[in-house]
Design a protein around this motif. Sequence first.
Motif, mmCIF file in Angstrom:
data_model
loop_
_atom_site.group_PDB
_atom_site.id
_atom_site.type_symbol
_atom_site.label_atom_id
_atom_site.label_comp_id
_atom_site.label_asym_id
_atom_site.label_seq_id
_atom_site.Cartn_x
_atom_site.Cartn_y
_atom_site.Cartn_z
ATOM 1 N N ARG A 124 39.845 61.272 11.376
ATOM 2 C CA ARG A 124 38.577 60.811 11.821
ATOM 3 C C ARG A 124 38.289 59.436 12.018
ATOM 4 N N ILE A 125 39.131 58.656 11.299
ATOM 5 C CA ILE A 125 38.773 57.267 11.301
ATOM 6 C C ILE A 125 38.965 56.682 12.773
ATOM 7 N N HIS A 126 39.925 57.460 13.302
ATOM 8 C CA HIS A 126 40.311 56.826 14.864
ATOM 9 C C HIS A 126 39.136 57.477 15.588
ATOM 10 N N GLU A 127 38.695 58.450 15.630
ATOM 11 C CA GLU A 127 37.461 58.796 16.041
ATOM 12 C C GLU A 127 36.214 58.028 16.126
ATOM 13 N N LYS A 128 36.040 57.491 14.959
ATOM 14 C CA LYS A 128 35.103 56.454 14.482
ATOM 15 C C LYS A 128 35.288 55.244 15.349
ATOM 16 N N GLY A 129 36.590 54.852 14.994
ATOM 17 C CA GLY A 129 36.819 53.285 15.753
ATOM 18 C C GLY A 129 36.743 53.462 17.297
ATOM 19 N N LEU A 130 37.077 54.492 17.841
ATOM 20 C CA LEU A 130 37.009 54.892 19.159
ATOM 21 C C LEU A 130 35.659 54.739 19.762
ATOM 22 N N LYS A 131 34.784 55.413 18.991
ATOM 23 C CA LYS A 131 33.286 55.523 19.607
ATOM 24 C C LYS A 131 32.720 54.220 19.380
ATOM 25 N N ILE A 132 32.688 53.379 18.230
ATOM 26 C CA ILE A 132 32.014 52.387 18.201
ATOM 27 C C ILE A 132 32.674 51.373 19.291
ATOM 28 N N TRP A 181 27.510 59.434 29.063
ATOM 29 C CA TRP A 181 26.995 60.721 29.330
ATOM 30 C C TRP A 181 27.657 61.699 28.388
ATOM 31 N N LEU A 182 28.887 61.858 28.422
ATOM 32 C CA LEU A 182 29.931 62.523 27.686
ATOM 33 C C LEU A 182 29.468 62.548 26.136
ATOM 34 N N LEU A 183 29.513 61.466 25.798
ATOM 35 C CA LEU A 183 28.812 61.339 24.318
ATOM 36 C C LEU A 183 27.733 61.914 23.726
ATOM 37 N N LYS A 184 26.747 61.770 24.724
ATOM 38 C CA LYS A 184 25.624 62.279 24.351
ATOM 39 C C LYS A 184 25.389 63.890 24.856
ATOM 40 N N ARG A 212 28.060 66.030 25.932
ATOM 41 C CA ARG A 212 29.302 66.804 25.640
ATOM 42 C C ARG A 212 30.309 66.125 24.776
ATOM 43 N N PRO A 213 29.736 65.876 23.521
ATOM 44 C CA PRO A 213 30.504 65.014 22.317
ATOM 45 C C PRO A 213 32.090 65.717 22.196
ATOM 46 N N LYS A 214 32.228 67.059 22.448
ATOM 47 C CA LYS A 214 33.783 67.559 22.401
ATOM 48 C C LYS A 214 34.366 67.020 23.840
ATOM 49 N N GLY A 215 33.868 67.022 24.679
ATOM 50 C CA GLY A 215 34.631 66.448 25.858
ATOM 51 C C GLY A 215 34.978 65.170 25.740
ATOM 52 N N PHE A 216 34.302 64.556 24.989
ATOM 53 C CA PHE A 216 34.623 63.174 24.998
ATOM 54 C C PHE A 216 35.898 62.880 23.973
ATOM 55 N N MET A 217 36.104 64.059 23.222
ATOM 56 C CA MET A 217 37.468 63.938 22.529
ATOM 57 C C MET A 217 38.579 64.731 23.310
ATOM 58 N N LEU A 219 40.995 61.289 26.640
ATOM 59 C CA LEU A 219 41.577 60.096 25.982
ATOM 60 C C LEU A 219 42.693 59.404 26.512
ATOM 61 N N LYS A 220 43.504 60.088 27.283
ATOM 62 C CA LYS A 220 44.631 59.611 27.881
ATOM 63 C C LYS A 220 44.101 58.598 29.079
#
Lengths: 440, 348
Positions: A209-217, A338-341, A343-348, A353-354
């Motif tokens: 989850r740390i990477h998810e957090k870093g990625l999003k910020i 848009w994805l983040l808002k 489709r949060p799952k789609g963002f990951m 990610l690639k």
Amino acid sequence: MTDLLAARLQMALSLGFHIIFAAIGVAMPVLMATSYREYLRTGNAEAKQLTKAWSKGVAIFFAVGAVSGTALSFELGLLWPGFMKYAGPIIGMPFSWEGTAFFLEAIALGIFLYGWDKLQPKLHWLSAVAVGIAGITSAMFVICANGWMNSPAGFTWNGGQPTDVDPWAAMFNDAAFLQGLHMVIASFQAVGCAVAGCHAWLYLKRKHRIHEKGLKIAFVVAAFSSIAQPILGDLSAKSVAKRQPAKLAAMEAHFETSRGAPLLLGGLPDEVAGETRYAIKVPKMLSMLAYGDFEAEVKGLNDFPATERPPVAVTHIAFQIMVAIGTLLAGVGVIGLWLLKYRPKGFMNPLWLKILVFLTPTGFIAIEAGWIVTEVGRQPWIIYGYLRTADALTRRPGVTYTLALYAALYSILTIVVAVLLTRQFSLLDRDLSTSDSAKE
Amino acid sequence: MALSTLGNTVFLAIALVFYILFGGADFGAGILELFSRGDQRRAHRDLIASAIAPVWEANHIWLILVVVILFVGFPEIYLELTSWLFIPLMCLLVGIILRGCAFTFRHYDTLTPRLEGLYAWTYSLSSLWSAFFLGILAGAPIAGTINPLAASFQDAYVTPWCNPLCFSIGLFTVSICTMLASVYLVAEANEGQMTAHFRKRARYAALLTLATGALVFIAARYYSSALFNNFTTSYTSILAFAIATVLLAPMWWSLELRPSPTVLRITSGVIVTLVLVGWYGAHFPIAIYYSATSNTPNLTFQAAASQLPTQNSLFSALIIGVIIIFPALFILLKIFKSATFKTKSEAN
């Protein structure tokens, strides 16, 4: 190799090297302060871990940036004494302020990096904020000085000597503000993109989850700045059209003066034949973009004396690269937000990610390309319209040797920093796996 | 000389003194590591790292301040230095880049002993190298060796710094940096054995400073009679050098008596400041002394100064800068150095 070419290459190499570290110094503290604030507000341990991991990177990059910047302040005199003789006293103002801001940045960074157990958390957080503010301020000041080279102001040129020097007018020249803002935003884009890309890659390897957090910020910072950047880019181009028509013509590879000039996408400029091959032409768009009028006249390179034309191919291609990346990142920014808002799952999603991993270096490539446009596009002038680069060159021999020395030094450093960074990633990975197994 | 020009000259001197006192001590710490042997090596390195890490970036920005004041306020001096002394300047820059990087990399990238050793050696040797060339750059402008009319590469770009006089000044600077570092570290070390180690180093360095200082005088006597004359006829120089030498004695004894580290630090700082005052004071307002054979009038601060509006704006920027920077520096030192002050005074 002529001494002039060697000196220009050495300057390009030193600036091109330093600018990467400078951009990180501008944007990274803001990311750090953001994640730290989240930790302070929510007590989220991962946010703290992330802040610490980022701050290690900042320490490494800041050190390399500081020493390469010190070298730069001497190199100006070592290579361009003719320039510093006139320019030093005129643009000393932003340089003195940049020095002050940089001093504060170094002090605040020392407090932040080593103050974890010595300060109250809130005060400690403030030191990170101070690093960010000082970093942005020092970047703005130093670009005021560069802006002055593009848009000289604050003096009267009297028989080859500047008189009536007005340091304030020189500092607040026409190019300074837009150019500075363009660069600061570009730093946020480049750093945001690179950090998001690294975390996306690390997340693909270990879904922590740390990477998810870093990625999003990092992504949010990159996305907003990427969406703002085209507007600034457009304003900058209009300002260049007004102040430096030859640079604009070289950026656009526009040879023949014409009304309703087309915008060229891509293409290979042939300076001898005076034409650009293989380009896609968008009718009347150049007139529109440069002057806000589809029928406006855009002066072509052929109408400038041959001795006042910048190298066209380099400028045009670098400009195309910068604009292409800017457009791409703006698009990715919109889609990602848009994805983040919605489709949060789609963002990951691994595919997305690639894509982000693929984009890791793009912001920095755009920064380098942008500086090539600024600097090569101003040639043959070092102070636009007043002093030629060739006339500013040092007369001492051996420029080729110092170029070789700097090239070797910066190559070694680049490799070492790259190795160091990948090792930091694996260290972080190791820490995460031990802390995870401890939890289980 | 306009008031603002004089003020800028004073700021230049202050920035240079602070660069030697803080940045020079950083160089000295790197040099000291060369002399740490055996099982204590690790502990010394840790002490040095913890003493320097939070402040070293700030310590080295004094150099940037020196450069900025030079090219804004006194462009002629800046250009003369970057021209005739470009070789030692490049050497200094390479040293500064290598040692800054090696120091930081060592802190964050110590995975294998071999790698750590590589960083440590790079850091130490480039510290020694940088201090030596810093001394050459500080010395050469008034050593009377620069010849603007020189015809050959050798005479124009090598002789001005590659001579016994400048080398002795380089060695003197190395000794001074080492002395500063070891005196500061006596104050930082909390543990008996380590304090004893650095006390011994401080004494060797003080002796070395005395010896290399004498060497500079002897070299000046033989290679630059003008310089020697200036030293021996200027009251500022005689007085400054004399007090600096005399002050070595109380510093020597107080290393044993273990007074508050503040006294030690200040004494060593005063000694170094006096040396710089003596060095440049004898020649003021001359900034660059050209060789006697060149028949070129010496460059004064007045002649090298930029136009008045620039002087005024630089001066105001420096004053505002000081108002911002000094409190910030004070906070930095208070956070990271007050602990050592406290434990020492409590121990006494």
